[in-house]
Design an enzyme around this catalytic site. Sequence first.
Site, PDB file in Angstrom:
ATOM      1  N   GLU A 125       5.325 -11.902   9.078  1.00  0.00           N
ATOM      2  CA  GLU A 125       6.513 -12.329   9.368  1.00  0.00           C
ATOM      3  C   GLU A 125       5.799 -13.210  11.095  1.00  0.00           C
ATOM      4  OE1 GLU A 125       7.363  -9.897   8.234  1.00  0.00           O
ATOM      5  OE2 GLU A 125       7.842 -11.254   6.911  1.00  0.00           O
ATOM      6  N   ILE A 137      -2.307  -1.426   7.900  1.00  0.00           N
ATOM      7  CA  ILE A 137      -2.815  -0.299   7.198  1.00  0.00           C
ATOM      8  C   ILE A 137      -2.344  -0.104   5.799  1.00  0.00           C
ATOM      9  CG2 ILE A 137      -3.329   2.527   8.022  1.00  0.00           C
ATOM     10  CD1 ILE A 137      -1.887   2.370  10.204  1.00  0.00           C
ATOM     11  N   GLU A 161      -1.629   1.926  -1.562  1.00  0.00           N
ATOM     12  CA  GLU A 161      -1.958   2.207  -2.526  1.00  0.00           C
ATOM     13  C   GLU A 161      -2.091   0.734  -3.487  1.00  0.00           C
ATOM     14  OE1 GLU A 161       0.288   6.282  -3.231  1.00  0.00           O
ATOM     15  OE2 GLU A 161       1.007   4.366  -4.267  1.00  0.00           O
ATOM     16  N   HIS A 193      -1.468  -5.083  -1.995  1.00  0.00           N
ATOM     17  CA  HIS A 193      -0.453  -5.065  -0.837  1.00  0.00           C
ATOM     18  C   HIS A 193      -1.739  -5.608   0.973  1.00  0.00           C
ATOM     19  CE1 HIS A 193       3.659  -5.925   1.902  1.00  0.00           C
ATOM     20  NE2 HIS A 193       3.886  -6.827   0.452  1.00  0.00           N
ATOM     21  N   ARG A 214      -8.046   2.330  17.687  1.00  0.00           N
ATOM     22  CA  ARG A 214      -8.225   0.711  18.781  1.00  0.00           C
ATOM     23  C   ARG A 214      -6.792   0.310  18.964  1.00  0.00           C
ATOM     24  NH1 ARG A 214     -11.237   2.013  14.343  1.00  0.00           N
ATOM     25  NH2 ARG A 214     -13.381   1.102  13.843  1.00  0.00           N
TER      26      ARG A 214
HETATM   27  N1  LIG Z   1       1.992  -2.580   5.011  1.00  0.00           N
HETATM   28  C1  LIG Z   1       2.633  -3.238   6.056  1.00  0.00           C
HETATM   29  C2  LIG Z   1       3.322  -4.582   6.478  1.00  0.00           C
HETATM   30  N2  LIG Z   1       4.318  -4.551   5.453  1.00  0.00           N
HETATM   31  C3  LIG Z   1       4.639  -5.778   5.675  1.00  0.00           C
HETATM   32  C4  LIG Z   1       4.581  -7.364   5.445  1.00  0.00           C
HETATM   33  O1  LIG Z   1       3.973  -7.227   7.204  1.00  0.00           O
HETATM   34  C5  LIG Z   1       5.886  -7.961   5.594  1.00  0.00           C
HETATM   35  O2  LIG Z   1       6.607  -7.297   7.542  1.00  0.00           O
HETATM   36  C6  LIG Z   1       6.698  -7.889   4.289  1.00  0.00           C
HETATM   37  O3  LIG Z   1       5.860  -7.937   3.358  1.00  0.00           O
HETATM   38  C7  LIG Z   1       7.826  -8.788   4.766  1.00  0.00           C
HETATM   39  O4  LIG Z   1       7.961  -9.890   4.694  1.00  0.00           O
HETATM   40  N3  LIG Z   1       3.735  -4.672   7.499  1.00  0.00           N
HETATM   41  C8  LIG Z   1       2.365  -4.197   9.029  1.00  0.00           C
HETATM   42  O5  LIG Z   1       2.408  -5.156   9.505  1.00  0.00           O
HETATM   43  N4  LIG Z   1       1.862  -3.731   8.231  1.00  0.00           N
HETATM   44  C9  LIG Z   1       1.796  -2.779   7.554  1.00  0.00           C
HETATM   45  O6  LIG Z   1       0.568  -1.751   6.735  1.00  0.00           O
HETATM   46  C1  LIG Z   2      -0.607  -3.260   4.490  1.00  0.00           C
HETATM   47  C2  LIG Z   2       0.743  -2.685   3.552  1.00  0.00           C
HETATM   48  O1  LIG Z   2       1.315  -3.451   2.765  1.00  0.00           O
HETATM   49  C3  LIG Z   2       0.558  -0.947   2.483  1.00  0.00           C
HETATM   50  O2  LIG Z   2       0.762  -0.116   3.705  1.00  0.00           O
HETATM   51  C4  LIG Z   2       1.774  -1.125   1.696  1.00  0.00           C
HETATM   52  O3  LIG Z   2       1.762   0.310   0.253  1.00  0.00           O
HETATM   53  P1  LIG Z   2       1.308  -0.108  -0.527  1.00  0.00           P
HETATM   54  O4  LIG Z   2      -0.068  -0.865  -1.158  1.00  0.00           O
HETATM   55  O5  LIG Z   2       1.367   1.504  -0.952  1.00  0.00           O
HETATM   56  O6  LIG Z   2       2.289  -0.191  -1.300  1.00  0.00           O
END
Ligand SMILES: Nc1c(NC[C@H](O)[C@H](O)[C@H](O)CO)[nH]c(=O)[nH]c1=O
Ligand SMILES: CC(=O)[C@@H](O)COP(=O)(O)O
Length: 154
Positions: free
Chosen positions: A58, A82, A85, A88, A127
């Site tokens: 976002e 981060i 699995e 995404h 970091r």
């Molecule tokens: N997995 C992480 C996310 N996932 C959520 C997405 O950023 C987003 O909010 C969602 O897909 C709805 O649009 N976000 C992070 O900032 N860090 C992550 O590790």
């Molecule tokens: C960066 C991400 O969206 C991730 O942390 C989501 O975790 P997963 O890939 O296990 O659904």
Amino acid sequence: MQEIKGSFNGNNLKIGIAIARFNSTVTSKLLDGAVDTLVRHGVNEDEIQTVWVSGAFEIPTVAKIMAESGKYDGLITLGAVIRGETSHYDLVCKAVADGVAKIGIETGIPTLFGVVTTDTVDQAMDRAGLKSGNKGSECAMDVIEMINLKKSLV
Ligand SMILES: Nc1c(NC[C@H](O)[C@H](O)[C@H](O)CO)[nH]c(=O)[nH]c1=O
Ligand SMILES: CC(=O)[C@@H](O)COP(=O)(O)O
């Protein structure tokens, strides 16, 4: 040869920060580093506006709105993506990086990329103020430099 360089004087600058709540243990430390460095370089803390969003995905949307508002001399984006699995991680990282990069180019408002993209939590924490520095602090220095560089070029 004429060299043009941006100073690190933050006096009278207005800075916007777009930050993700996701992994807030990390992002809050990035924010602390950014604000501390901005203030130490002369930015008035009252001239720093922080906008929180759900996740890194976002950030570009809100940062673009902030850039086009005319309220800020520069923007810092902060997040922590981060790896999990699935794929995404890759999709979020690319969307955020591509989105943030376009903002500065399209609007002319210096917009810094302070989203850490890591495989592990430890790497992210490193970091955000541990052994690998603080990405928020780095972006604070760089946004001041970019703003002042822009002032000397236009
Ligand atoms: N997995 C992480 C996310 N996932 C959520 C997405 O950023 C987003 O909010 C969602 O897909 C709805 O649009 N976000 C992070 O900032 N860090 C992550 O590790
Ligand atoms: C960066 C991400 O969206 C991730 O942390 C989501 O975790 P997963 O890939 O296990 O659904």
